[in-house]
Scaffold this active site. Sequence first.
Site, PDB file in Angstrom:
ATOM      1  N   THR A  20       0.842  -1.193   0.000  1.00 36.00           N
ATOM      2  CA  THR A  20       0.000   0.000   0.000  1.00 36.00           C
ATOM      3  C   THR A  20       0.880   1.247   0.000  1.00 36.00           C
ATOM      4  O   THR A  20       2.057   1.185   0.368  1.00 36.00           O
ATOM      5  CB  THR A  20      -0.908   0.028   1.249  1.00 36.00           C
ATOM      6  OG1 THR A  20      -0.076  -0.126   2.410  1.00 36.00           O
ATOM      7  CG2 THR A  20      -1.913  -1.105   1.212  1.00 36.00           C
ATOM      8  N   CYS A  21       0.305   2.378  -0.393  1.00 39.96           N
ATOM      9  CA  CYS A  21       1.061   3.629  -0.433  1.00 39.96           C
ATOM     10  C   CYS A  21       1.510   4.016   0.986  1.00 39.96           C
ATOM     11  O   CYS A  21       0.737   3.833   1.929  1.00 39.96           O
ATOM     12  CB  CYS A  21       0.202   4.752  -0.994  1.00 39.96           C
ATOM     13  SG  CYS A  21       0.013   4.622  -2.784  1.00 39.96           S
ATOM     14  N   PRO A  22       2.708   4.519   1.173  1.00 39.86           N
ATOM     15  CA  PRO A  22       3.664   4.903   0.125  1.00 39.86           C
ATOM     16  C   PRO A  22       4.694   3.823  -0.189  1.00 39.86           C
ATOM     17  O   PRO A  22       5.764   4.143  -0.716  1.00 39.86           O
ATOM     18  CB  PRO A  22       4.335   6.114   0.739  1.00 39.86           C
ATOM     19  CG  PRO A  22       4.431   5.746   2.202  1.00 39.86           C
ATOM     20  CD  PRO A  22       3.197   4.927   2.507  1.00 39.86           C
ATOM     21  N   GLY A  23       4.401   2.559   0.122  1.00 40.36           N
ATOM     22  CA  GLY A  23       5.379   1.488  -0.084  1.00 40.36           C
ATOM     23  C   GLY A  23       5.972   1.464  -1.485  1.00 40.36           C
ATOM     24  O   GLY A  23       7.205   1.442  -1.638  1.00 40.36           O
TER      25      GLY A  23
END
Lengths: 82, 381
Positions: A20-23
């Site tokens: 998931t963001c910001p991954g």
Amino acid sequence: MTTNQSHTEADTTVDARGATCPGPLMDLISEVRAVGTGSVIALLSDAEKSSSEVQEWADESGNEVLDIADEGDHYRIHVKKL
Amino acid sequence: MTEHIAIVGGGTGGTVLANTLVEKLDAELAAGEVEITLFNDSGDHVYKPVWLYVAFGQREPADGRRPLREVVDNRVTIRQDYVVDVDHERKELELVDAIDPAPYDKLVVATGAQLEPERVPGLAEGGHHFYGEDGSQALRDELLEMNGGHIVLSVVGTPHMCPAAPLEFTFMVDDWLRERGRRDAFDITYTYPIMRVHGNEHIAEWADPRLRERDIAIETMFNAEAVDPDVETITSMEGTELDYDLLVAIPPHTGSDFVESAGLGDGGWVDVDKHTLEATGFDDVYAIGDAAQTGVPKAGSAAHYQAHVVAQRLASEVRGQPATAVYSGKTVCFIETGMDDATFVEFDYERPPEPSEPSRAMHWSKLAYNESYWLTARGLL
């Protein structure tokens, strides 16, 4: 900028699908650190905001988003390290 | 026939798992049907959240360290050794100090995260941190010696352990200086690698105005490229340079080499199904805690809840029953907002965090939890 298919050839691929963001952006930044200037990185991400976050970061950091392809269940974003 | 359960790593996840398994498999252990072995490269169990308080002189490193044998049930065999590889075919672990490999039927990887400041030139020499015993003591000494100047808190590496800790340190150092009447002599800057002050949008939205109202400068889109300890500057990939008098950095983290050599994932993080916590592509292998690539924060609470899920799944498997327990992504986190106030968040894969209004009661709840942690590690809380 988003297309259905990209013909850009990448030097290296970062598969961040499932993150998931910001991954995905962070994985991309790690790869940008590791590769040489001029290298093209393909980032695979199924996180909704990845395209806009990567574009915003590339603008800020002076790197270039070459294209963004919507490949159905994920995006393929090509970024060139400048 | 005896079923061997091997747990690699004696941190929060591995320890809670070992103790919870003992509780669930009490009868099987007594009958000799199951053996549980916990492998750890040190004889101690370490509770890392203590280090944040060491930096402010409120706790000592020894407060976060106890012999592993004291916190793990006696029915668990502890082997102090370093696991370097797995033979997935033969189901054996290769160890540094043992000639013979250790057999397993079920394997749980709980190898945690390590610091790797060397990845950024000059960071190890020029930066301080509170992610270790020595680091937090050196930071404490430095803070006590400073009469004024520019403190830069820079989140250099992500993912990192305890994603709230950089914000906590920043709020705490601001308050610590105010309490001592010294805040006017200091500038404080907080840097973060992406376009907001925290990876989680909800936390970022909550924290941003609180940083600003305390006159803490914010530099987002700041990915540290190099530190020059001689002239005391930190430079970002985005072209920003900051002068500092004290650099407090969250160093880059990496997982265990063992995960890489075992082919379980890249960067030392194990690819897992984020609900079952099974390692992708391998039978009878689980991963929990910081080592597991679930997408949730690398936090002790996540490791704790994951350990309970895997304990339940393993108990079912040992009994020949279908394993039904799944991890919801549950994470809880106290966030210090000063020296005397804190907030609290609870979230999972579906529900985002909603920080509560900071309060003194929540701060004391966090301190109380830190005290009672040793009961948590034993599986009693």
